[in-house]
Design an enzyme around this catalytic site. Sequence first.
Site, PDB file in Angstrom:
ATOM      1  N   GLU A 121       0.887  -1.169   0.000  1.00  0.00           N
ATOM      2  CA  GLU A 121       0.000   0.000   0.000  1.00  0.00           C
ATOM      3  C   GLU A 121       0.915   1.206   0.000  1.00  0.00           C
ATOM      4  O   GLU A 121       1.598   1.465   0.983  1.00  0.00           O
ATOM      5  CB  GLU A 121      -0.848   0.019   1.280  1.00  0.00           C
ATOM      6  CG  GLU A 121      -1.784  -1.142   1.432  1.00  0.00           C
ATOM      7  CD  GLU A 121      -2.856  -1.141   0.386  1.00  0.00           C
ATOM      8  OE1 GLU A 121      -3.230  -0.050  -0.083  1.00  0.00           O
ATOM      9  OE2 GLU A 121      -3.311  -2.221   0.003  1.00  0.00           O
ATOM     10  N   CYS A 181      -2.849   8.594   3.414  1.00  0.00           N
ATOM     11  CA  CYS A 181      -2.551   8.024   2.103  1.00  0.00           C
ATOM     12  C   CYS A 181      -3.698   8.287   1.132  1.00  0.00           C
ATOM     13  O   CYS A 181      -3.505   8.296  -0.077  1.00  0.00           O
ATOM     14  CB  CYS A 181      -2.314   6.533   2.238  1.00  0.00           C
ATOM     15  SG  CYS A 181      -3.650   5.694   3.085  1.00  0.00           S
TER      16      CYS A 181
HETATM   17  P1  NAP Z   1       8.315   4.987   4.658  1.00  0.00           P
HETATM   18  O1  NAP Z   1       9.443   5.890   4.969  1.00  0.00           O
HETATM   19  O2  NAP Z   1       8.290   4.349   3.335  1.00  0.00           O
HETATM   20  O3  NAP Z   1       8.294   3.897   5.813  1.00  0.00           O
HETATM   21  C1  NAP Z   1       7.307   2.918   5.852  1.00  0.00           C
HETATM   22  C2  NAP Z   1       7.752   1.797   6.766  1.00  0.00           C
HETATM   23  O4  NAP Z   1       8.850   1.117   6.177  1.00  0.00           O
HETATM   24  C3  NAP Z   1       8.231   2.264   8.130  1.00  0.00           C
HETATM   25  O5  NAP Z   1       7.795   1.359   9.095  1.00  0.00           O
HETATM   26  C4  NAP Z   1       9.737   2.216   7.981  1.00  0.00           C
HETATM   27  O6  NAP Z   1      10.394   2.066   9.219  1.00  0.00           O
HETATM   28  C5  NAP Z   1       9.877   0.974   7.149  1.00  0.00           C
HETATM   29  N1  NAP Z   1      11.161   0.838   6.491  1.00  0.00           N
HETATM   30  C6  NAP Z   1      11.891   1.778   5.868  1.00  0.00           C
HETATM   31  N2  NAP Z   1      13.010   1.229   5.390  1.00  0.00           N
HETATM   32  C7  NAP Z   1      12.997  -0.077   5.731  1.00  0.00           C
HETATM   33  C8  NAP Z   1      13.896  -1.156   5.542  1.00  0.00           C
HETATM   34  N3  NAP Z   1      15.025  -1.014   4.877  1.00  0.00           N
HETATM   35  N4  NAP Z   1      13.567  -2.363   6.050  1.00  0.00           N
HETATM   36  C9  NAP Z   1      12.406  -2.537   6.719  1.00  0.00           C
HETATM   37  N5  NAP Z   1      11.539  -1.546   6.919  1.00  0.00           N
HETATM   38  C10 NAP Z   1      11.827  -0.326   6.441  1.00  0.00           C
HETATM   39  O7  NAP Z   1       6.931   5.716   4.811  1.00  0.00           O
HETATM   40  P2  NAP Z   1       6.437   6.647   6.012  1.00  0.00           P
HETATM   41  O8  NAP Z   1       7.212   7.927   5.920  1.00  0.00           O
HETATM   42  O9  NAP Z   1       6.403   5.949   7.294  1.00  0.00           O
HETATM   43  O10 NAP Z   1       4.930   6.889   5.598  1.00  0.00           O
HETATM   44  C11 NAP Z   1       4.538   7.846   4.675  1.00  0.00           C
HETATM   45  C12 NAP Z   1       4.220   7.240   3.342  1.00  0.00           C
HETATM   46  O11 NAP Z   1       3.335   6.134   3.491  1.00  0.00           O
HETATM   47  C13 NAP Z   1       3.514   8.182   2.429  1.00  0.00           C
HETATM   48  O12 NAP Z   1       4.119   8.158   1.177  1.00  0.00           O
HETATM   49  C14 NAP Z   1       2.083   7.652   2.368  1.00  0.00           C
HETATM   50  O13 NAP Z   1       1.401   7.942   1.180  1.00  0.00           O
HETATM   51  C15 NAP Z   1       2.257   6.216   2.564  1.00  0.00           C
HETATM   52  N6  NAP Z   1       1.060   5.622   3.165  1.00  0.00           N
HETATM   53  C16 NAP Z   1       0.309   4.758   2.414  1.00  0.00           C
HETATM   54  C17 NAP Z   1      -0.813   4.183   2.966  1.00  0.00           C
HETATM   55  C18 NAP Z   1      -1.658   3.215   2.182  1.00  0.00           C
HETATM   56  O14 NAP Z   1      -2.509   2.539   2.773  1.00  0.00           O
HETATM   57  N7  NAP Z   1      -1.484   3.085   0.903  1.00  0.00           N
HETATM   58  C19 NAP Z   1      -1.179   4.461   4.267  1.00  0.00           C
HETATM   59  C20 NAP Z   1      -0.402   5.346   4.993  1.00  0.00           C
HETATM   60  C21 NAP Z   1       0.719   5.908   4.430  1.00  0.00           C
HETATM   61  P3  NAP Z   1      11.179   3.272   9.926  1.00  0.00           P
HETATM   62  O15 NAP Z   1      10.166   4.277  10.308  1.00  0.00           O
HETATM   63  O16 NAP Z   1      11.798   2.621  11.083  1.00  0.00           O
HETATM   64  O17 NAP Z   1      12.135   3.798   8.930  1.00  0.00           O
END
Ligand code: NAP
Length: 676
Positions: free
Chosen positions: A258, A297
């Site tokens: 997602e 999102c």
């Molecule tokens: P993100 O930076 O992509 O992080 C998402 C998750 O991935 C976090 O738990 C992060 O952990 C983890 N992660 C990052 N690098 C990783 C790795 N190498 N190995 C394992 N896990 C890793 O996104 P975010 O900043 O938290 O959220 C914002 C984004 O999410 C926006 O772009 C938004 O549109 C999207 N979003 C989508 C939905 C949907 O349902 N489609 C819902 C909500 C948000 P850490 O925090 O520890 O780095």
Amino acid sequence: MTIQQISSFAAGDWVAPGEGSREIASAVTGEVIAAAGNNALDVQGMLDHARNVGGPALRKMTFHERAKMLKTLSLHLGKHKQALYDLSFNTGATQSDHMIDIDGGIGTMFVFASKGRREMPDGHVYLDGEVEQLSRNGTFLGQHICTPLQGVAIHINAFNFPVWGMLEKLAPTLLAGVPAIVKPATNSCYVTELCVRIMLESGILPAGALQLVSGGLGDMLDRLTMQDVVSFTGSADTALRLRSNPAILENSVRFVAEQDSLNASILGPDAEPGTPEFDLFIKEVQREMTTKAGQKCTAIRRIIAPEPQVQAVIEALSARLAKTVIGDPRLETTRMGALVSNAQKRDVLEKAAIIGQEAERVFGNPSDFTVDGADADKGAFLPPMLFHCANPDAAQRVHDTEAFGPVSTIMGYSDIDHAIKLANKGQGSLVASVITHDPNVARQVVLGAGAYHGRLYFNDRASMKESTGHGSPLPHLVHGGPGRAGGGEEMGGVRGVKHYMQRTAIQGSPDILSAIGNKWVPGATEIEGPSHPFTRRYHDLSIGETIHTGSRTVTMEDIEHFAHFTGDTFYAHMDQAAAERNPFFPGRVAHGYLLLSFAAGLFVEPNEGPVLANTGLDGLRFMKPVEAGDAIKVRLTVKNKTKRNEDYGEVRWHVTLTNQHDEQVAEYELLTMVAY
Ligand code: NAP
């Protein structure tokens, strides 16, 4: 201020942060409030614990037992909401944001609990669809079934919904019978940790069903096998990185993504200023821009309005946005809190600058706005910002740059095809909304844009009072979308549970299929009971137990009596010549409902007994006309049984009516409630 140590829960123990831990700041004050992460976490031990302890315990339970567990869990969480609210203000979320995240998460789990009870069996095998007839005589049949995967589900969540993000994945996973390791985004993991503590301390879950990683996952993903699933929510960049992991590719590990998406909302050509739809549109857009400070999102990133209305929309929306009180989320007067972190605020400003290359900012100045009850320089506050893109066809960045904050761009369209083209320029989204009172506009959008969006939300004067909002994913409906949105699907009722199960096509004889599905299949062995099945209680009835009734001849008097008694004097029952002209009938025929009534008369046991009520019929088919002089008889078989409450359960009977030549004339499933 003490810094809260946010632990992980690994193989039955809480593990405090250690080497490699990260500091987490309050969104409101910018002060460090917590630390999380530990490089020494035993990730293999966690996987083993889930696979060897949690999985077997969950798989021993039936779907109904797991659904009941979810219900108890959601009721328990409901009692601890206040503690979650209190903590979650630090993420910048207001009380109304908590309603979406915390109450919404608990509500989602509740819906899965109830769907599990109503739509899944009280057994271990889920039947997916109907029996497929693979042979002429019905001795070799097919049936799709689903059984739980025997690995572990890794849930990686975004920061914006620390509770809902976890529970909307956890509920279908546990219902499927699969243990989970939850990894929240570090920025808001302290709220998730509290929620996990509340669930674990309740003792409702079996050991190994739920573990938590606060901080990084280490090399956990490198250790996944073909029985595991990764469900990821976050940015497109991270999703791409994680789904390219060699172990995930090599072992065909399911990866549900997602991602971010550039969701659009279209103002219908009919929704001119002065209509209820115009006002509704302004309200929805303002709400989507400011809820969770735009960190949703599903938020509306692109506002698509008829060219002549663009100015009116800018004016009305700006007037509404100007009333949005920004401030400390704990204040009751605050309508929009802070972004999750100052890093996130910087990211939004950078993305807004990119959008600014193709669009002009017409509302909201990040260097000049008021913040109530907090220091604007320390907390991660931003005003809502509205951009106007004058040439959306030539533009690209407004269609592909997600500023994950209170930022949206308005653009004009010439006709509905143009609006569809612009909406689809986002290259796949979670949701697109259309505010229109014109069903033709809605139909055109579905045909032109359906393939590009996971959900299409239509709203107008008829539905606006009860509508759930453009931005709210619902547990009953699919959440996900193609392309940019990740290509994944979550929730959608039982569909969401199937992501954690394997679908297997089963082929075999009726007896084999009946035993696997715990549901009698026509052609399987019929069991003779010791007495009429209506005289025996729920637990005493066996699947496959069958009675064959005597026969009853249908007379012309019966048909006429029934016709006049009910008022159903349709010509096929009353007029020989007219019935003969009809391609379906040889002449006057008996009413289908007369046959059903006669069938009941043949199979019931009239005395007071454990059968409490007839609650319906399913799958009724009339296969061959019955004329006066034909004799019908009934076969009644216990097809399957489902416990309903403490006192009674549903017994589903397979009913077949045949004539004097043993030809089937009707078939249906009869539903009854039978006392325990
Ligand atoms: P993100 O930076 O992509 O992080 C998402 C998750 O991935 C976090 O738990 C992060 O952990 C983890 N992660 C990052 N690098 C990783 C790795 N190498 N190995 C394992 N896990 C890793 O996104 P975010 O900043 O938290 O959220 C914002 C984004 O999410 C926006 O772009 C938004 O549109 C999207 N979003 C989508 C939905 C949907 O349902 N489609 C819902 C909500 C948000 P850490 O925090 O520890 O780095």
